[in-house]
Motif scaffolding. Structure first.
Motif, PDB file in Angstrom:
ATOM      1  N   ARG A  37       0.851  -1.179   0.000  1.00 15.86           N
ATOM      2  CA  ARG A  37       0.000   0.000   0.000  1.00 15.86           C
ATOM      3  C   ARG A  37       0.897   1.242   0.000  1.00 15.86           C
ATOM      4  N   GLY A  38       0.700   2.088  -0.987  1.00 15.15           N
ATOM      5  CA  GLY A  38       1.508   3.298  -1.100  1.00 15.15           C
ATOM      6  C   GLY A  38       2.632   3.136  -2.095  1.00 15.15           C
ATOM      7  N   VAL A  39       2.838   4.187  -2.875  1.00  8.46           N
ATOM      8  CA  VAL A  39       3.912   4.186  -3.873  1.00  8.46           C
ATOM      9  C   VAL A  39       4.978   5.215  -3.508  1.00  8.46           C
ATOM     10  N   SER A  40       4.550   6.450  -3.274  1.00  7.35           N
ATOM     11  CA  SER A  40       5.496   7.495  -2.879  1.00  7.35           C
ATOM     12  C   SER A  40       5.857   7.350  -1.404  1.00  7.35           C
ATOM     13  N   LEU A  41       6.953   7.984  -1.018  1.00  5.93           N
ATOM     14  CA  LEU A  41       7.339   7.991   0.396  1.00  5.93           C
ATOM     15  C   LEU A  41       6.224   8.566   1.247  1.00  5.93           C
ATOM     16  N   VAL A  44       3.497   5.925   1.722  1.00  2.00           N
ATOM     17  CA  VAL A  44       3.926   4.849   2.620  1.00  2.00           C
ATOM     18  C   VAL A  44       3.899   5.322   4.066  1.00  2.00           C
ATOM     19  N   VAL A  45       4.450   6.514   4.315  1.00  2.00           N
ATOM     20  CA  VAL A  45       4.457   7.056   5.671  1.00  2.00           C
ATOM     21  C   VAL A  45       3.029   7.285   6.169  1.00  2.00           C
ATOM     22  N   GLY A  46       2.154   7.737   5.287  1.00  2.00           N
ATOM     23  CA  GLY A  46       0.757   7.929   5.669  1.00  2.00           C
ATOM     24  C   GLY A  46       0.097   6.630   6.100  1.00  2.00           C
ATOM     25  N   GLU A  47       0.399   5.536   5.399  1.00  2.00           N
ATOM     26  CA  GLU A  47      -0.146   4.231   5.771  1.00  2.00           C
ATOM     27  C   GLU A  47       0.382   3.785   7.133  1.00  2.00           C
ATOM     28  N   ILE A  48       1.648   4.037   7.373  1.00  2.00           N
ATOM     29  CA  ILE A  48       2.262   3.679   8.661  1.00  2.00           C
ATOM     30  C   ILE A  48       1.599   4.424   9.806  1.00  2.00           C
ATOM     31  N   TYR A  49       1.430   5.728   9.645  1.00  2.00           N
ATOM     32  CA  TYR A  49       0.786   6.522  10.692  1.00  2.00           C
ATOM     33  C   TYR A  49      -0.664   6.105  10.896  1.00  2.00           C
ATOM     34  N   ALA A  50      -1.339   5.763   9.818  1.00  2.00           N
ATOM     35  CA  ALA A  50      -2.738   5.347   9.938  1.00  2.00           C
ATOM     36  C   ALA A  50      -2.850   4.045  10.734  1.00  2.00           C
ATOM     37  N   ASN A  51      -1.916   3.110  10.520  1.00  2.00           N
ATOM     38  CA  ASN A  51      -1.895   1.886  11.317  1.00  2.00           C
ATOM     39  C   ASN A  51      -1.709   2.202  12.797  1.00  2.00           C
ATOM     40  N   ASP A  52      -0.705   3.032  13.082  1.00  2.35           N
ATOM     41  CA  ASP A  52      -0.431   3.390  14.475  1.00  2.35           C
ATOM     42  C   ASP A  52      -1.653   4.010  15.142  1.00  2.35           C
ATOM     43  N   ASP A  53      -2.275   4.966  14.467  1.00  4.33           N
ATOM     44  CA  ASP A  53      -3.415   5.673  15.056  1.00  4.33           C
ATOM     45  C   ASP A  53      -4.577   4.727  15.331  1.00  4.33           C
ATOM     46  N   ALA A  54      -4.834   3.813  14.396  1.00  2.93           N
ATOM     47  CA  ALA A  54      -5.963   2.895  14.553  1.00  2.93           C
ATOM     48  C   ALA A  54      -5.745   1.956  15.728  1.00  2.93           C
ATOM     49  N   VAL A  55      -4.530   1.466  15.880  1.00  2.00           N
ATOM     50  CA  VAL A  55      -4.250   0.518  16.957  1.00  2.00           C
ATOM     51  C   VAL A  55      -4.212   1.216  18.316  1.00  2.00           C
ATOM     52  N   LEU A  56      -3.567   2.370  18.381  1.00  2.00           N
ATOM     53  CA  LEU A  56      -3.492   3.098  19.646  1.00  2.00           C
ATOM     54  C   LEU A  56      -4.875   3.482  20.151  1.00  2.00           C
ATOM     55  N   ALA A  57      -5.794   3.721  19.244  1.00  2.00           N
ATOM     56  CA  ALA A  57      -7.148   4.113  19.637  1.00  2.00           C
ATOM     57  C   ALA A  57      -7.844   3.037  20.458  1.00  2.00           C
ATOM     58  N   VAL A  58      -7.446   1.768  20.258  1.00  2.00           N
ATOM     59  CA  VAL A  58      -8.092   0.690  21.002  1.00  2.00           C
ATOM     60  C   VAL A  58      -7.191   0.103  22.092  1.00  2.00           C
ATOM     61  N   MET A  59      -5.930   0.502  22.151  1.00  2.00           N
ATOM     62  CA  MET A  59      -4.998  -0.109  23.101  1.00  2.00           C
ATOM     63  C   MET A  59      -4.580   0.811  24.229  1.00  2.00           C
TER      64      MET A  59
END
Length: 269
Positions: A37-41, A44-59
């Motif tokens: 997921r993601g082509v440009s830097l 890719v960074v946006g996908e990484i931050y989105a993962n972090d935010d989603a998980v932290l919201a429940v943990m």
């Protein structure tokens, strides 16, 4: 790093932390695809931050609620000593770069650090359903089964690993990584260079790998594995051979009978 005396880390507390981490893992698994997921830097960074935010919201809130008075280490890429007291050092997507590239080597980790020493950790791998746990003085376990490090005593027979801790390390650090890999390729049997650190350290704790080293002080990638390896009977130090803690600059975790030999190879790098 030496095994501490048992703290007030009972089964009920460990179960609460495990539940929080496994719930977070379910969220991360829902976000997983087998394609990159993601082509440009920037993408890719946006996908990484989105993962972090989603998980932290429940943990985040369940962990803080489980340990009243505990604090939260905000920057998962930070290193160095923490202030006194109890801190949650969490990686909501350990191996995030693998996750966003459709690769399977990722998980969720949460470690309670007391006065710069990890005292409880849970590492959950959502794709396999495996959960690794350890408490100071209470042993290390995989799905409730006790873990034991490798019994090897010959560095030449070892499978050992390393990797970079984060993007943008200094040129000097990259040179040291390269030089150390060359040295270990000569001294060991096979060297594995990959990320993330925790997913190599669980193999050391389980006796599948024999050692892991890193020229870094990024806490979130080391505290979970440090406790798991220690509680499984391994030896964890810095590269001067001193007991490791969150304030240490570098890291070596190894089966006890090959630790000194590995340290001798790395000490000159």
């Amino acid at each position: 790093m030496t095994t501490a005396m048992p703290f007030d880390l009972d089964a009920t507390f460990l179960s609460a932390v495990t539940a929080a981490v496994e719930d977070a893992g379910a969220t991360l698994r829902e976000r997983y695809t087998t394609h990159a997921r993601g082509v440009s830097l920037e993408e890719v960074v946006g996908e990484i931050y989105a993962n972090d935010d989603a998980v932290l919201a429940v943990m985040r809130e369940p962990l803080l609620r489980a340990r009243p008075g505990s604090q939260w280490a905000e920057d998962e890429l930070a290193g160095g000593a923490l202030p006194p007291g109890e801190w949650w050092v969490v990686d909501p997507a350990e191996g995030n770069i693998n996750h966003v590239h459709g690769m399977p080597d990722w998980g969720v980790t949460a470690t309670l650090v007391r006065d710069n020493h990890p005292v409880l950790t849970v590492v959950h791998l959502p794709l396999t359903g495996d959960t690794y746990t350890a408490t100071a003085g209470g042993g290390a376990h995989l799905n409730g089964r006790a873990l034991t490090v490798s019994a090897k005593n010959d560095l030449g027979a070892t499978l050992i690993g390393t990797g970079q801790a984060r993007p943008g390390e200094s040129t000097d650090t990259f040179r040291r990584i390269g030089a150390s890999v060359t040295a270990m390729l000569t001294a060991g049997l096979v060297v594995r260079v990959s990320v993330p650190a925790t997913l190599q350290l669980i193999h050391v704790a389980a006796g599948r790998m024999d050692a892991f080293w890193q020229f870094s002080d990024v806490r979130s990638g080391l505290v979970a594995g440090a406790l798991l390896v220690t509680e499984a009977g391994g030896t964890v130090t810095d590269l001067d051979g001193k007991p490791w803690n969150a304030a240490s600059r570098d890291f070596l975790a190894a089966a006890p009978h090959i630790h000194t030999a590995a340290l001798d190879v790395l000490a000159s790098i």
